[in-house]
Design a protein around this motif. Structure first.
Motif, PDB file in Angstrom:
ATOM      1  N   THR A 330       0.830  -1.209   0.000  1.00  0.00           N
ATOM      2  CA  THR A 330       0.000   0.000   0.000  1.00  0.00           C
ATOM      3  C   THR A 330       0.868   1.265   0.000  1.00  0.00           C
ATOM      4  O   THR A 330       1.839   1.352   0.734  1.00  0.00           O
ATOM      5  CB  THR A 330      -0.905   0.009   1.252  1.00  0.00           C
ATOM      6  OG1 THR A 330      -1.439  -1.300   1.364  1.00  0.00           O
ATOM      7  CG2 THR A 330      -2.033   1.001   1.137  1.00  0.00           C
ATOM      8  N   GLY A 331       0.503   2.182  -0.877  1.00  0.00           N
ATOM      9  CA  GLY A 331       1.201   3.468  -0.929  1.00  0.00           C
ATOM     10  C   GLY A 331       2.478   3.430  -1.747  1.00  0.00           C
ATOM     11  O   GLY A 331       3.162   4.447  -1.881  1.00  0.00           O
ATOM     12  N   SER A 332       2.834   2.277  -2.319  1.00  0.00           N
ATOM     13  CA  SER A 332       4.083   2.202  -3.089  1.00  0.00           C
ATOM     14  C   SER A 332       3.845   2.628  -4.539  1.00  0.00           C
ATOM     15  O   SER A 332       2.711   2.671  -5.018  1.00  0.00           O
ATOM     16  CB  SER A 332       4.630   0.779  -3.064  1.00  0.00           C
ATOM     17  OG  SER A 332       3.769  -0.071  -3.801  1.00  0.00           O
ATOM     18  N   ILE A 333       4.960   2.931  -5.234  1.00  0.00           N
ATOM     19  CA  ILE A 333       4.845   3.304  -6.652  1.00  0.00           C
ATOM     20  C   ILE A 333       4.296   2.128  -7.447  1.00  0.00           C
ATOM     21  O   ILE A 333       3.502   2.284  -8.373  1.00  0.00           O
ATOM     22  CB  ILE A 333       6.246   3.663  -7.216  1.00  0.00           C
ATOM     23  CG1 ILE A 333       6.865   4.798  -6.417  1.00  0.00           C
ATOM     24  CG2 ILE A 333       6.182   4.002  -8.697  1.00  0.00           C
ATOM     25  CD1 ILE A 333       8.304   5.065  -6.785  1.00  0.00           C
ATOM     26  N   ILE A 334       4.732   0.941  -7.048  1.00  0.00           N
ATOM     27  CA  ILE A 334       4.310  -0.261  -7.779  1.00  0.00           C
ATOM     28  C   ILE A 334       2.807  -0.461  -7.685  1.00  0.00           C
ATOM     29  O   ILE A 334       2.148  -0.855  -8.643  1.00  0.00           O
ATOM     30  CB  ILE A 334       5.059  -1.507  -7.222  1.00  0.00           C
ATOM     31  CG1 ILE A 334       6.553  -1.306  -7.437  1.00  0.00           C
ATOM     32  CG2 ILE A 334       4.596  -2.805  -7.850  1.00  0.00           C
ATOM     33  CD1 ILE A 334       6.939  -0.937  -8.848  1.00  0.00           C
TER      34      ILE A 334
END
Ligand SMILES: Nc1ncnc2c1ncn2[C@@H]1O[C@H](COP(=O)(O)OP(=O)(O)OP(=O)(O)O)[C@@H](O)[C@H]1O
Length: 376
Positions: A330-334
């Protein structure tokens, strides 16, 4: 001003519909042209249901008439899609499964399974019910990617029949050819054996209601693909490629195989994996290790939608090995990257379903399919 019908037809002879060799008039796509003073009504018949091809054909017609006949022409286009009847096609549909999406790649190792796993968890996060059928007989990787390597599907009774219950992980139902072989055991699946195993995983399994079933296909263009399109009514395929020339050449073969007349499975688009390397701590730094935008350009050349690019990020590999797809971070670029790609896939599925009749499994009755597969 009075428009001349013949002049309009002559102008339309200068344009073709994407994917068709002949010009629009010669191919019969222009069913009729009627003029009323400065108004012209063009009846267009398309043999391909892809929305982007329809839009492009309509834009081309308008532009050509305005440029070659009269800049003041008032143009109306009535478009109709007529997909040719294929009398030999009839396949078993799978009750409860709304969309079956094949994930394919021409070349091995381009990240097809990684993309399948991340698409699946992203779809599940969006609230869809999702299943994965891991049909990669050469290297089934879903059990590892979903951390269910040591699990085995159990047998349950449904309406008096014994059925396989898919293994569930992160809200994704999974059946993999890997559940039936020991991880260390090298299994050589002959075509008929693989087809039988796949058929059981499709029809003798209790998938329940699914919005999407993703099928992780083996790399390449071979017998097993033919076998799958014969057993499954595939809604469309997504092709994964890296931007590297060798991968693109094979991706192109994949697209032509699915689009060939004998197979005729809609290509929903191309995803570029390993588009560039980006260190997680410096996301604005991009290194185009395998070349830049190769898959994006291929999509444009082949006139199929480009669905997005996935960078090379260490955590994608780590997450795959660890058994928790990276898009779940959650919240990652991926997470954002896969959300966007997944949205594009869903949009293409919706537009495909609006414009095309349901795909039926392809029953190949001649060798035509084989030559199509070998076609470069
Ligand atoms: N975008 C990425 N960033 C980092 N590593 C990646 C990325 N995509 C894939 N990988 C890694 O590359 C390797 C190959 O990926 P994957 O197994 O998904 O490829 P594949 O095309 O399904 O292979 P196969 O041809 O064996 O089916 C894996 O170790 C995976 O973790």
């Amino acid at each position: 001003m009075k428009l001349d019908r013949k002049e309009i037809l002559k102008a339309l002879e200068t344009i073709t519909i994407a994917g068709e060799g002949k010009n629009m008039v010669e191919s019969g796509a222009i069913a009729n042209v009627v003029t009323f003073g400065d108004e012209v009504v063009v009846d267009l018949v398309l043999h391909t249901p892809a929305m982007h091809i329809k839009k492009r054909a309509e834009d081309d017609i308008k532009k050509t008439i305005l440029e070659l006949v009269s800049p003041d022409a008032k143009i109306k286009i009535n478009s109709k899609v007529e997909v040719p009847d294929k009398p030999e096609i009839k396949g078993k549909s799978i009750p409860g499964i709304k969309n079956i999406i094949g994930v394919a790649s021409g070349k091995g190792g381009v990240g097809k399974s990684t993309v399948t796993a991340n698409l699946a968890v992203s779809l599940a996060k969006m609230g869809f019910s999702v299943g994965i059928l891991d049909a990669d007989i050469y290297g089934p990787s879903m059990p590892i990617m979903f951390d269910v390597e040591s699990e085995k599907p159990i047998s349950i009774m449904v309406d008096g029949k014994s059925k396989m219950k898919p293994v569930e992980s992160y809200e994704v139902k999974i059946l993999s050819i890997g559940f039936f072989t020991a991880p260390s055991q090298a299994v050589i699946w002959r075509g008929p054996m693989a087809s039988k195993a796949l058929n059981q995983m499709i029809f003798d399994a209790d998938w329940g209601e699914l919005d999407f079933m993703l099928v992780d296909l083996p790399p390449g263009t071979g017998d097993i693909h033919l076998s799958i399109v014969q057993s499954l009514p595939i809604t469309g395929v997504v092709i994964v490629s890296t931007p590297q020339a060798v991968a693109l050449a094979d991706a192109k073969k994949g697209v032509s195989m699915f689009m060939s007349e004998a197979i005729n499975v809609p290509v929903l688009g191309i995803i570029e994996n390993m588009a560039y390397f980006t260190p997680e701590e410096l996301p604005e730094n991009k290194y185009y290790i395998f070349g830049k935008e190769g898959a994006r350009n291929l999509a444009e050349d082949l006139d199929v939608p480009f669905l997005g690019e996935v960078p090379i990020v260490q955590s994608i590999r780590e997450a795959g090995d660890y058994g928790r797809p990276a898009a779940m971070q959650t919240g990652s670029i991926i997470e954002t990257v896969f959300e966007e790609i997944t949205r594009n896939v869903v949009r293409e599925v919706v537009s495909r379903n609006e414009s095309l009749p349901a795909t039926e499994a392809v029953k190949i009755t001649t060798m035509a399919g084989c030559s199509a597969v070998n076609k470069k």
